[in-house]
Scaffold this active site. Structure first.
Site, mmCIF file in Angstrom:
data_model
loop_
_atom_site.group_PDB
_atom_site.id
_atom_site.type_symbol
_atom_site.label_atom_id
_atom_site.label_comp_id
_atom_site.label_asym_id
_atom_site.label_seq_id
_atom_site.Cartn_x
_atom_site.Cartn_y
_atom_site.Cartn_z
ATOM 1 N N LYS A 86 149.148 40.433 34.270
ATOM 2 C CA LYS A 86 147.743 40.770 34.558
ATOM 3 C C LYS A 86 147.293 40.057 35.826
ATOM 4 C CE LYS A 86 143.130 40.780 32.383
ATOM 5 N NZ LYS A 86 142.331 40.356 31.215
ATOM 6 N N SER A 161 139.679 43.972 28.791
ATOM 7 C CA SER A 161 139.880 44.083 30.214
ATOM 8 C C SER A 161 141.350 44.189 30.623
ATOM 9 C CB SER A 161 139.287 42.852 30.916
ATOM 10 O OG SER A 161 139.949 41.672 30.507
ATOM 11 N N SER A 185 139.981 41.062 25.008
ATOM 12 C CA SER A 185 140.671 41.784 26.080
ATOM 13 C C SER A 185 142.167 41.957 25.936
ATOM 14 C CB SER A 185 140.401 41.105 27.417
ATOM 15 O OG SER A 185 139.142 41.495 27.880
#
Ligand code: GLN
Length: 487
Positions: A86, A161, A185
């Protein structure tokens, strides 16, 4: 990965199978990595999961693994396994944008601890994954680099997210990925994309090199296609780190071993508050089927109450925004990324760099957080939120005196359509109802696939465990997974 480039939705081969094939010389890590890059080239334009590829360093690492394998050297636990990261985590040699314009062009000179541990375990790091700007969001629509699309249905969001991290595993654009979870997330996108996502206990995985959103809530954890793969990646990530003062000294357990233990005799709590108004009936039915499967395997189910759950959303959005407003103060155009070209003096350089660099949601959070922390409102909002946070944590602690794990839905609905909630931030915030509680309490949790809606959208079942109860939640999740696989 299969030899030919498969369809968009494809399950990666297990880490164990890949590692064995590499060790035996049946698969070359370099070929495996090339195969993944071929898939990424083909499918990423549709999904937008990767923001940057790190092919050169990936191929170098893969060649090193192949050399070790051909000499018959013992291979580390993730040798040759293609993994994506990420974009809120730093990785040497790769940009880190955190999904924001303000960090465009920023090249961190160091590895986050999570990335460094993956490298040391032999993982082949493919690139950086799209996410909501500074991890603020539940749909990945807040990324400055365009939304990620859900590989199950390209018209739907992957969740957020960590949407790129979840979508990449679902489409087999990586065997596993790293995500972060501040209020859901990792768990919510795992649920939306039909993969496993783990929220480790606060302090279990180092946050060093994580671009901070809300430091008392932020956690780093893995996504994978199976519970066992997720357990193996977490075992590499977990452990004390001198570079993160909040990381725990506690020894790391053998999480993969927990996934093959039977669940018989485990006491599972079913919290009434997670099955009330707002829960989609099809999601409820899928989660209840998962609960029945655990009961059939000999778990003892107990109805429990977590009475303060209704306060978790306001508490979370006060604490998280307050911390975000402080953490994001460092992005001022001086040291990192974007600096406004229209500035005429120092003050306008700060103001315009932030004005141009931050997206609407990030600005909203900074405003909310600054308000909550301001002198006249501090007691009414921030202090009160901290007090209720404590009550929520104690409520979980009391529950875990009676049960080994708690099972609930991960999210109230399956993946929604792109644009469906983007004009209504409150509706987006309210959808975090089942995930923010564990975030505030610091406990561990995960989402494991548990069937689908009538239109084929994945449903995630959430398993929550006490502080450092990762083995228990892996054990329960593996029980659900076995039932789903018909085992
Ligand atoms: N959806 C939540 C938020 O927008 C959680 C985000 C996260 O966990 N990073 O804050």
């Amino acid at each position: 990965m299969s030899e030919s480039v498969g369809p968009l939705l494809q399950k990666p081969q297990s880490i164990r199978a890949l590692r064995a094939a590499i060790a035996a010389g049946n698969t070359r890590a370099t070929d495996l990595a090339e195969g993944y890059y071929a898939r990424i080239e083909r499918f990423n334009p549709q999904i937008n999961a990767y923001l940057a590829l790190t092919r050169e360093q990936a191929m170098e690492q893969a060649a090193k693994v192949d050399a070790q394998a051909s000499q018959g050297d013992p291979l580390p636990s993730l040798a040759g396994i293609p993994i994506g990261v990420k974009d809120v985590l730093t990785m040497r040699g790769a940009p880190a944008t955190a999904g924001s314009r303000i960090l465009e062009g920023y090249l961190p000179p160091y590895d986050s601890t999570a990335v460094q541990r993956l490298r040391a375990a032999g993982a082949v790091l493919l690139g950086k994954l799209n996410c909501d700007e500074f991890a603020m969001g539940s749909s990945n629509e807040n990324s400055a680099y365009g939304p990620v699309r859900n590989p199950v249905d390209l018209e739907r969001v992957p969740g957020g997210s960590s949407g790129g991290s979840a979508a990449a595993v679902a489409a087999d654009l990586a065997v596993a990925t790293l995500g972060t979870d501040t209020g859901g997330s990792i768990r919510q996108p795992a649920s939306f994309c039909g993969v496993v996502g783990v929220l480790p206990t606060y302090g279990r995985v180092s946050r060093y090199g994580l671009i901070a959103f809300a430091s008392s809530l932020d956690r780093v954890g893995p996504f994978a296609a199976s519970v066992q793969d997720a357990a193996e990646v977490l075992a590499v990530l977990a452990g004390h780190d001198l570079l993160d003062a909040t990381s725990a000294m506690r020894p790391v357990e053998d999480y993969a071993a927990a996934t093959v233990q039977e669940v018989k005799g485990l006491r599972i709590g079913i919290p009434e508050e997670y099955f009330g108004e707002g829960l989609d009936p099809e999601v409820r039915a899928a989660v209840e089927a998962g609960i029945d499967a655990l009961r059939a395997q000999g778990c003892e189910m107990r109805r429990i109450r977590l009475k303060h759950t209704q306060y978790a959303i306001p508490v979370y959005y006060l604490v998280a925004t307050a911390e975000a407003s402080a953490n994001l103060a460092r992005f001022d155009g001086v040291r990192f990324g974007h600096r406004s070209k229209s500035a005429t003096n120092l003050a306008s350089m700060y103001r315009l760099s932030r004005e141009e660099g931050f997206g609407a949601e990030v600005k909203r959070r900074i405003l909310l957080g600054t308000y909550a922390l301001s002198a006249g409102y501090y007691d009414a909002y921030y202090r009160k939120a901290q007090q209720v946070r404590r009550i929520l944590a104690e409520e979980f602690q009391a529950a875990f005196a009676e049960v080994d794990a708690i099972v609930a839905p991960t999210a109230p609905t399956a993946a929604f359509r792109l644009g469906e909630k983007s004009d209504d931030p409150l509706a987006m915030y309210l959808a975090d109802i089942y995930t923010v509680t564990a975030s505030l309490a610091g406990i561990c949790g995960l989402s494991v696939p548990c069937g689908a809606t009538s239109t084929g959208l994945p449903v995630g079942l959430q398993v929550l465990g006490p502080h450092f109860g990762e083995s228990a939640i892996f054990r329960v999740a593996a029980g659900v997974e076995r039932a789903m696989n018909g085992a």
